[in-house]
Design a protein around this motif. Structure first.
Motif, mmCIF file in Angstrom:
data_model
loop_
_atom_site.group_PDB
_atom_site.id
_atom_site.type_symbol
_atom_site.label_atom_id
_atom_site.label_comp_id
_atom_site.label_asym_id
_atom_site.label_seq_id
_atom_site.Cartn_x
_atom_site.Cartn_y
_atom_site.Cartn_z
ATOM 1 N N ALA A 169 6.347 -27.653 43.124
ATOM 2 C CA ALA A 169 7.768 -27.496 43.439
ATOM 3 C C ALA A 169 8.114 -28.192 44.755
ATOM 4 N N ARG A 170 7.242 -28.088 45.751
ATOM 5 C CA ARG A 170 7.476 -28.777 47.026
ATOM 6 C C ARG A 170 7.486 -30.289 46.842
ATOM 7 N N ASN A 171 6.541 -30.803 46.070
ATOM 8 C CA ASN A 171 6.494 -32.253 45.817
ATOM 9 C C ASN A 171 7.749 -32.735 45.112
ATOM 10 N N ARG A 172 8.183 -31.990 44.120
ATOM 11 C CA ARG A 172 9.392 -32.391 43.388
ATOM 12 C C ARG A 172 10.631 -32.285 44.278
ATOM 13 N N GLN A 173 10.662 -31.245 45.115
ATOM 14 C CA GLN A 173 11.789 -31.094 46.029
ATOM 15 C C GLN A 173 11.811 -32.242 47.044
ATOM 16 N N ARG A 174 10.633 -32.624 47.525
ATOM 17 C CA ARG A 174 10.536 -33.725 48.465
ATOM 18 C C ARG A 174 10.995 -35.035 47.817
ATOM 19 N N LYS A 175 10.565 -35.287 46.581
ATOM 20 C CA LYS A 175 10.996 -36.500 45.870
ATOM 21 C C LYS A 175 12.476 -36.468 45.591
ATOM 22 N N LEU A 176 12.981 -35.310 45.220
ATOM 23 C CA LEU A 176 14.413 -35.169 44.940
ATOM 24 C C LEU A 176 15.221 -35.343 46.223
#
Length: 148
Positions: free
Chosen positions: A136-143
Motif C-alpha cells: 500500500a505504501r509503494n502504491r501510494q508513493r507511485k500514485l
C-alpha cells in the motif's frame, strides 16, 4: 435414570471435542512458531487457549453424562478415541502432507486457485499485514508522484 438407547459407544460428541481440542493444542505448541519479541505473551495466550479448549472438551463430555445421553465409559472411550485420532492425524499431516505441500502449491491448478505454501512463515497474520502495508505504501508513493 435410564440412559437413552439410541446413543452409542463411544460418544461422538466427546470424540469430536477431544479430537478438536487435542489437535488444536498440538498445533498451537508444535506447529506455530514463536516470535522473539513477544515470547511471554505468545506463550500466555497459547496456555490460555489450550486450557479453554480442554475445558470445553471436558464440559461437552460432562454434559453428555449429565443429560443422560451417555455413560461415563462411553464418554471416556469417546475422549480416548478422539485424542488418539488427533495425535495420529497431526503426525500424518506433519510428516507426510506438510513436506509435499510446496510441490502441490506449485501445480498450475493450485496457482489458479491461489493456493500457496505458508508453512515456513512463523506468523502468517503478521506477514500478511506487513506485506500488505508495504504494498500500500509503494502504491501510494507511485500514485503521489504521478499526481504531482
Amino acid at each position: 435414570m435410564a440412559v437413552g438407547s439410541k446413543y452409542g459407544m463411544p460418544s461422538s460428541h466427546s470424540q469430536f471435542m477431544w479430537f478438536f481440542s487435542v489437535y488444536s493444542c498440538l498445533f498451537l505448541y508444535l506447529r506455530m512458531h514463536q516470535t522473539n519479541n513477544a515470547r511471554f505473551l505468545d506463550l500466555l495466550w497459547r496456555h490460555v487457549l489450550s486450557l479453554g479448549l480442554l475445558t470445553a472438551a471436558f464440559l461437552v463430555s460432562y454434559s453428555r453424562v449429565y443429560l443422560l445421553y451417555h455413560t461415563w465409559s462411553q464418554v471416556f472411550y469417546g475422549g480416548v478415541a478422539g485424542s488418539l485420532m488427533a495425535i495420529a492425524w497431526f503426525i500424518f499431516t506433519q510428516e507426510v502432507l506438510t513436506p509435499l505441500f510446496p510441490r502441490i502449491a506449485a501445480w498450475p491448478i493450485s496457482e489458479f486457485f491461489l493456493i500457496r505454501d505458508t508453512s515456513l512463515i512463523p506468523n502468517v497474520l503478521w506477514f500478511e499485514y506487513t506485506v500488505t502495508r508495504a504494498e500500500a505504501r509503494n502504491r501510494q508513493r507511485k500514485l503521489g508522484t504521478k499526481l504531482q
